[in-house]
Design an enzyme around this catalytic site. Structure first.
Site: not given
Ligand code: SAH
Length: 261
Positions: A37, A58, A170
């Site tokens: 991803d 994406k 998100m």
């Molecule tokens: N599975 C991932 C989340 C995926 S959904 C997890 O457990 O973290 C994608 C969302 O995750 C983004 O829109 C944002 O809100 C958040 N996100 C993922 N990585 C991030 C990061 N390093 N800092 C802040 N938000 C993050």
């Protein structure tokens, strides 16, 4: 399918390449194919120089690979006898569609294993020294998406009434609506709020404000995705940064109000 073939659904952690599990590194070291991803830190691919890397993200101006196609690719690769790692940002089961991939593998009778990862919502809070739960301030933590699949509203009143820290994934694009909905549902307009962009990465940025002012503040600071929104009194415990108001002074009055309510 050979007996060796297996698919690992692996959490890559939030961004800091050290925040990955040993089990995930072991899976990467023996992988033949890795489907990655775009939230995954590319530095982690140093653990699998032997593997074929397939980006399925994406960002980067490319169209994302449709989920059903990823599901089919995982099954097909395993059926060819390959050792497959599906590397996903954070934890694969927290807003990561890991459940859908698991169900596809289960339906196809492909052996699989889930390797959890540290989710960005917790890690981003930790990096700002914000405990997601804190005795005396709340009753727990709620992970919620700011962007429902059907575009329908979230149960805002229940979320406000829950007296839990809200960790919103998100949500950046919908920050003005989220702020308005929480206040309309009874949350104090002064409720502390924090937004963390690129949590745990070298380029992490954050803004601390009230739930009412946050849409403006985040816009002014040009906060970009990926970002986590954290709403709750625990934000008063954040380490001091340039933008952070001096919450420590007001912490006691928050506690008093919370206990009086
Ligand atoms: N599975 C991932 C989340 C995926 S959904 C997890 O457990 O973290 C994608 C969302 O995750 C983004 O829109 C944002 O809100 C958040 N996100 C993922 N990585 C991030 C990061 N390093 N800092 C802040 N938000 C993050």
């Amino acid at each position: 399918m050979t007996s060796a073939a297996k698919v690992y659904l692996v959490g890559a952690g939030p961004g800091d390449p050290d925040l990955i599990t040993l089990k995930a590194i072991k899976a990467l070291q023996q992988a033949e194919v890795v489907l990655v991803d775009d939230l995954v830190n590319p530095a982690l691919l140093a653990h699998c120089p032997q593997a074929r890397i397939v980006p399925v993200g994406k960002r980067g101006g490319c169209k994302s690979t449709p989920q059903h196609f990823i599901n089919r690719m995982l099954v097909a690769l395993a059926e060819q006898g390959q050792q497959v790692v599906r590397l996903k940002g954070g934890d694969p089961f927290v807003f990561g569609r890991g459940g859908e991939e698991m169900l596809a593998l289960r339906a196809a009778n492909v052996p699989y294993e889930i390797i959890p990862g540290m989710t960005s919502g917790i890690a981003a809070c930790a990096s700002m020294e914000v405990p997601v739960t804190h005795r005396g301030l709340n009753h727990g933590v709620t992970f919620v998406t700011g962007h429902t699949q059907d575009g329908g509203p979230l149960p805002w009143q229940a979320l406000v009434a829950s007296n839990t820290t809200l960790v919103i994934y998100m949500g950046l694009q919908h920050l003005p609506e989220i702020s308005r909905a929480l206040i309309e549902a009874g949350m104090s307009a002064d409720m502390p709020c924090m937004v963390v962009e690129n949590g745990t990465r070298d380029d992490q940025r954050s803004v601390i404000s009230s739930i009412q002012a946050m849409p403006y503040e985040a816009h002014r600071e040009e906060i970009k995705s990926p970002a986590i929104i954290v709403v709750g009194e625990v934000v008063t415990l954040a380490k001091r940064t340039e933008q952070a108001p001096d919450w420590q002074h007001s912490l006691q009055s928050w506690l008093n109000q919370a206990h009086a309510a």
